[in-house]
Motif scaffolding. Structure first.
Motif, short mmCIF file in Angstrom:
data_model
loop_
_atom_site.label_atom_id
_atom_site.label_comp_id
_atom_site.label_asym_id
_atom_site.label_seq_id
_atom_site.Cartn_x
_atom_site.Cartn_y
_atom_site.Cartn_z
N VAL A 1 0.83 -1.20 0.00
CA VAL A 1 0.00 0.00 0.00
C VAL A 1 0.86 1.25 0.00
N SER A 2 1.98 1.22 0.69
CA SER A 2 2.86 2.40 0.74
C SER A 2 3.39 2.77 -0.63
N THR B 1 -1.42 -12.43 -3.99
CA THR B 1 -1.50 -13.79 -4.49
C THR B 1 -0.11 -14.42 -4.51
N ASP B 2 0.04 -15.61 -3.94
CA ASP B 2 1.32 -16.30 -3.91
C ASP B 2 1.79 -16.66 -5.32
N ALA B 3 3.10 -16.82 -5.47
CA ALA B 3 3.63 -17.34 -6.74
C ALA B 3 3.14 -18.77 -6.94
N TRP B 4 2.93 -19.15 -8.21
CA TRP B 4 2.42 -20.49 -8.50
C TRP B 4 2.90 -20.94 -9.88
N TRP B 5 2.82 -22.25 -10.10
CA TRP B 5 3.22 -22.85 -11.37
C TRP B 5 1.99 -23.16 -12.21
N GLU C 1 4.57 -13.79 -7.71
CA GLU C 1 3.68 -13.23 -6.69
C GLU C 1 3.10 -11.91 -7.20
N LYS C 2 1.83 -11.71 -6.94
CA LYS C 2 1.15 -10.54 -7.50
C LYS C 2 0.39 -9.79 -6.41
N THR C 3 0.52 -8.48 -6.41
CA THR C 3 -0.21 -7.63 -5.49
C THR C 3 -1.19 -6.75 -6.26
N GLU C 4 -2.47 -6.87 -5.94
CA GLU C 4 -3.51 -6.06 -6.57
C GLU C 4 -4.05 -5.06 -5.56
#
Length: 280
Positions: free
Chosen positions: A12-13, A124-128, A98-101
């Motif tokens: 958020v920062s 969201t965690d990283a994934w395959w 990993e993704k931040t929305e």
């Protein structure tokens, strides 16, 4: 819980930092090894493994296994021109980072009429992502002196398997006047299903190579365009490659190249690569 909250707070920062416009420049690498064998006159079978990096060489991008069966449809008497068709299958696993929305919800007021900017944050965690690809192509090759021109059209169908991915969600309030960020609710954890998509891609490739006399390395340049058939032939990616093809001890082939890819409205990827093929 505290660690996850800290990560979300940091995300958020970043909202107060101006965003940089334009595509991101990134470096990666590609390594592949394969084999080719003749099954009959004009009929060839090939198989290969690929491993690639991205994120400036820090992360695995993809692993892939490919199997192709090709057949020569036509070759003229001088053997300077030929047409070939190919049918292939690929299984790949691509690492999704990993993704931040961060969604700007709205301006809210507390009981004292103080204004706060409220944000919903999802991490969201990283994934395959595993996928299955079936491809069909038609290619032509023409020799003009020491130049060789080739054109290939490929249709590729891709299905990605569904995968359960961990997510963390929360809500933050930002006080613009004080420059402070506060976690409004506790972090909640859930599982989201990713994948299950189907893509239809048309890949058009043009290549020129040159046979240097008394020199084992032949330079080449290549350009390839990826269009999404299901989305009205929307341009998704452009790929350019320049390098050298070498053959030594008759059966061993090595390709060393630099590749540039333009993922439209996403990123530019610079990739040095090495491909080794053993031909029976």
């Amino acid at each position: 819980m505290k660690l996850r909250s800290a990560i979300l707070l940091l995300a958020v920062s970043l909202l107060v930092v101006p965003a940089t416009a334009g595509n991101i420049n990134e470096w990666g690498a590609r390594f592949s090894v394969g084999t080719e064998m003749k099954l009959a006159k004009g009929l060839d079978l090939s198989a290969g493994l690929l491993y690639s990096l991205n994120n400036d060489f820090r992360s695995t991008d993809k692993t892939k296994f490919a199997l192709d069966l090709s057949y020569r449809l036509f070759r003229n008497k001088s053997k300077k021109f030929n047409l070939k068709t190919s049918l292939g299958y690929e299984y790949s696993k691509e690492r999704m980072p990993e993704k931040t929305e961060i969604k700007n919800k709205d301006i809210v007021l507390d009981f004292n009429d103080n204004e706060y900017q409220e944000y919903n944050v999802t991490l969201t965690d990283a994934w395959w992502s595993p996928s299955h690809r079936v491809k069909f192509s038609l290619s032509g090759k023409l020799e003009l002196g020491r130049f060789t021109l080739s054109l290939r059209e490929m249709y590729r169908y891709c299905h990605t398997d569904r995968v359960d991915v961990n997510q963390a969600k929360s809500k933050f309030r930002y006080d613009e006047g004080l420059g402070t960020i506060a976690l409004k609710d506790s972090v909640s954890y859930s599982v989201d299903s990713k994948g299950g998509d189907n893509d239809h891609i048309l890949r058009s490739k043009f290549e020129i190579s040159y046979n240097i006399p008394h020199f084992k390395a032949n330079p080449f340049i290549m350009a390839e365009v990826f269009n999404n058939v299901a989305s009205g032939f929307r341009l998704e990616r452009m790929r350019y490659r320049a390098g050298f093809d070498m053959t030594f001890k008759k059966h061993n082939c090595l390709s060393i190249y630099y590749q540039f890819q333009n993922y439209v409205n996403q990123k530019f990827l610079h990739t040095p690569g090495i491909e080794y093929t053993y031909k029976f």
